[in-house]
Design an enzyme around this catalytic site. Structure first.
Site, PDB file in Angstrom:
ATOM      1  N   LYS A 160     -18.247  13.754 -22.985  1.00 48.11           N
ATOM      2  CA  LYS A 160     -17.629  13.923 -21.934  1.00 48.11           C
ATOM      3  C   LYS A 160     -17.223  15.444 -21.573  1.00 48.11           C
ATOM      4  CE  LYS A 160     -15.572   9.400 -20.675  1.00 48.11           C
ATOM      5  NZ  LYS A 160     -14.697   8.730 -20.047  1.00 48.11           N
ATOM      6  N   ARG A 176     -19.643  -2.019  -4.166  1.00 47.55           N
ATOM      7  CA  ARG A 176     -19.941  -2.582  -2.879  1.00 47.55           C
ATOM      8  C   ARG A 176     -20.038  -1.579  -1.789  1.00 47.55           C
ATOM      9  NH1 ARG A 176     -20.610  -7.866  -2.369  1.00 47.55           N
ATOM     10  NH2 ARG A 176     -19.558  -9.371  -3.295  1.00 47.55           N
ATOM     11  N   GLY A 189     -14.535   0.901 -21.363  1.00 45.40           N
ATOM     12  CA  GLY A 189     -13.639   1.890 -21.920  1.00 45.40           C
ATOM     13  C   GLY A 189     -13.282   1.585 -23.415  1.00 45.40           C
ATOM     14  N   SER A 190     -12.645   2.521 -24.086  1.00 43.56           N
ATOM     15  CA  SER A 190     -12.328   2.180 -25.498  1.00 43.56           C
ATOM     16  C   SER A 190     -11.188   1.326 -25.629  1.00 43.56           C
ATOM     17  CB  SER A 190     -12.071   3.838 -26.295  1.00 43.56           C
ATOM     18  OG  SER A 190     -11.180   4.405 -25.450  1.00 43.56           O
ATOM     19  N   GLY A 230     -12.421  -0.405 -15.791  1.00 44.95           N
ATOM     20  CA  GLY A 230     -11.520  -1.505 -15.708  1.00 44.95           C
ATOM     21  C   GLY A 230     -12.494  -2.857 -16.120  1.00 44.95           C
ATOM     22  N   GLY A 240      -9.276   2.489 -17.667  1.00 45.02           N
ATOM     23  CA  GLY A 240      -8.036   2.255 -18.744  1.00 45.02           C
ATOM     24  C   GLY A 240      -7.064   1.205 -18.001  1.00 45.02           C
TER      25      GLY A 240
END
Lengths: 311, 172
Positions: A94, A180, A250-251, A229, A168
């Site tokens: 990143k 959507r 996510g991590s 999420g 997160g």
């Protein structure tokens, strides 16, 4: 989801004057290899190796500070290098939005993709990186069709539709809303009279040629993943059924009691997303798995914040 | 005629779309029993370690090897080539399970990582002679594997020359 699933590239002379040499096309074709896969955010070599073992199709290296608050920046290049040497799957890392030097450094380290991430602190709140100047392909975030196409025109080879504030949080509501929104706009676009596309492009503030290409293809002209999420196999399958090409995880998945099993379940869910019976087995033991994740109570979707973060 | 495309991960949608354009029925293959109802198989490009893990988990390797043994036509693109090779080098530690069937040795990511990706004009005289069309094809090498050596029964349709060594591309 439209029938034609090929990602085709139109050689526009505004970007490349040499019709035989189109580096953007190469970047797009590289990104196609990631379709139908799950990409995991990692902070160290162990997580990277675990993800590879469990079937991840790529990993994104992040600075551990990213979800902790305060200023967040690109990960330590020595960590990125160590991870790149330790795994054989593609390694992304990143960089902050607009921070082209962070991107140059990551390209020099040898990453396979740079993720220009709006989840981290913004380095430039007006301009994103001119990604055409780089040999490495870029991943960019978006929460709507207009933003996605603006990123593609800047040179993004993969779009990561992400709900604002979802990263997160363990809550996919904002991400579903964004996906959507993109898919809905595409549906409107494909049914629209061709003469109306000019005004529509102006309305969503996107380049006309990309809007026309999106209309013709029935999808955005680059690989399209969802992020933010996505923590359960059901979440991953939902994103796939909504029409995405893959997901970012996510991590926080590595904080669960059995990360290997969780990673494998996510990879399987992306493969078998149309088969609920296959998904049943993958969702066993969900209670303990979710224990390690901090679930946000409400999503503070501040209209101003959304306006300023979307360029 | 029905052609199956192994749909574990990667660019399987693209291959099915091309089959549709040719007027051929293409089906996604995710389970071993689906291999019984197809006339030929395509293993698409993608991330070969992911595809191998998924194939192993879903018990596809025995069925795939059986399919190859029966002599049915199989096409491997990029990661698919790695699956079909009898031997693979340049692996991560532990190696990767292969289907085998093509008598060659393949090297993963031979040309380096993404930044070393390139396009090259390939001359394809045999294909042009038998099927018509142009004598050149624009090959796109993205983190591409290379074939280091081939067995006696392998027919090379096109090759890409780099300095003194030859890296084969299409093999039959």
């Amino acid at each position: 989801m439209a029938d034609e699933n090929i990602i085709t590239i139109y050689n526009t002379n505004t970007i490349s004057t040499d019709s035989n040499h189109n580096p953007f096309a190469t970047k797009l074709r590289q990104a196609q290899h990631l379709r139908g896969g799950a990409i995991f955010e990692v902070t160290n070599l162990n997580q990277a190796k675990l993800a590879q073992q469990a079937g991840a199709s790529a990993i994104v290296v992040t600075d551990p500070q990213t979800h902790g608050g305060g200023v967040t920046r690109m990960p330590d290049p020595s960590v990125v290098k160590e991870i790149k040497r330790g795994v054989s799957i593609p390694v992304m890392a990143k960089a902050r939005v607009g921070h082209f030097v962070e991107a140059q450094i990551l390209e020099a380290v040898g990453v396979d993709y740079v993720d220009e991430s709006e989840v981290m602190s913004l380095a430039d709140d007006q301009h994103h990186i001119n990604k055409h100047k780089f040999g490495v392909p870029f991943v960019c975030g978006s929460n709507g069709l207009g933003e996605a196409l603006r990123r593609v025109r800047e040179g993004a080879a993969l779009i990561r539709t992400e709900g604002y504030g979802a990263a997160g949080s363990g809550n996919i509501a904002a991400t579903v809303k964004s996906v959507r929104s993109v898919m809905g706009d595409i549906r409107i676009l494909t049914n629209m009279d061709n003469d109306e596309v000019f005004t529509y492009a102006k309305k969503i503030q996107a380049p006309y040629d990309l809007v026309a290409q999106t209309k013709q293809l029935g999808r955005i002209p680059v690989v399209h993943f969802a992020a933010g999420g996505i923590v359960t196999p059901a979440d991953a399958a939902l994103m796939m059924q909504l029409g995405c090409d893959g997901v970012f995880i996510g991590s926080e998945i590595f904080e669960s009691p059995n990360p290997y099993k969780r990673v494998q379940a996510m990879v399987q869910a992306v493969m078998n997303y149309t088969d609920p019976r296959a998904l049943v087995d993958l969702c066993y033991g969900l209670d303990e798995a979710m224990a390690g994740l901090n679930l946000s109570e409400d999503l503070n979707l501040n209209e101003d914040q959304i306006e300023s973060s979307g360029n | 005629m029905v052609i199956g495309v192994l749909a574990l991960q990667g660019s399987y949608n693209e291959h099915i779309a091309v089959l549709r354009r040719l007027g051929v029925r293409g089906v996604e293959i995710k389970k071993p029993e689906q291999l019984n109802s197809i006339n030929g198989l395509i293993i698409p490009g993608g991330e070969s370690t992911t595809m191998a893990k998924l194939a192993e988990y879903h018990n596809l390797f025995p069925a795939l090897r059986e399919f190859v043994k029966l002599g049915k036509p199989v096409w491997g693109t990029c990661a698919g080539l790695i699956f079909l090779a009898n031997k693979a080098v340049g692996q991560k530690e532990g190696g990767q399970e292969l289907v085998g069937g093509l008598d060659c040795t393949v090297h993963r990511n031979f040309f380096g990582s993404q930044i070393q990706s390139f396009e090259a004009e390939l001359s394809v005289p045999e294909l042009a002679a038998t099927e018509g069309g142009p004598a050149h094809f624009r090959g796109i090498f993205i983190r591409a594997p290379a074939v280091l050596e081939t067995g006696a029964d392998v027919e090379v349709l096109a090759a890409y020359l780099k300095s003194a060594e030859v890296y084969f591309l299409f093999i039959f």
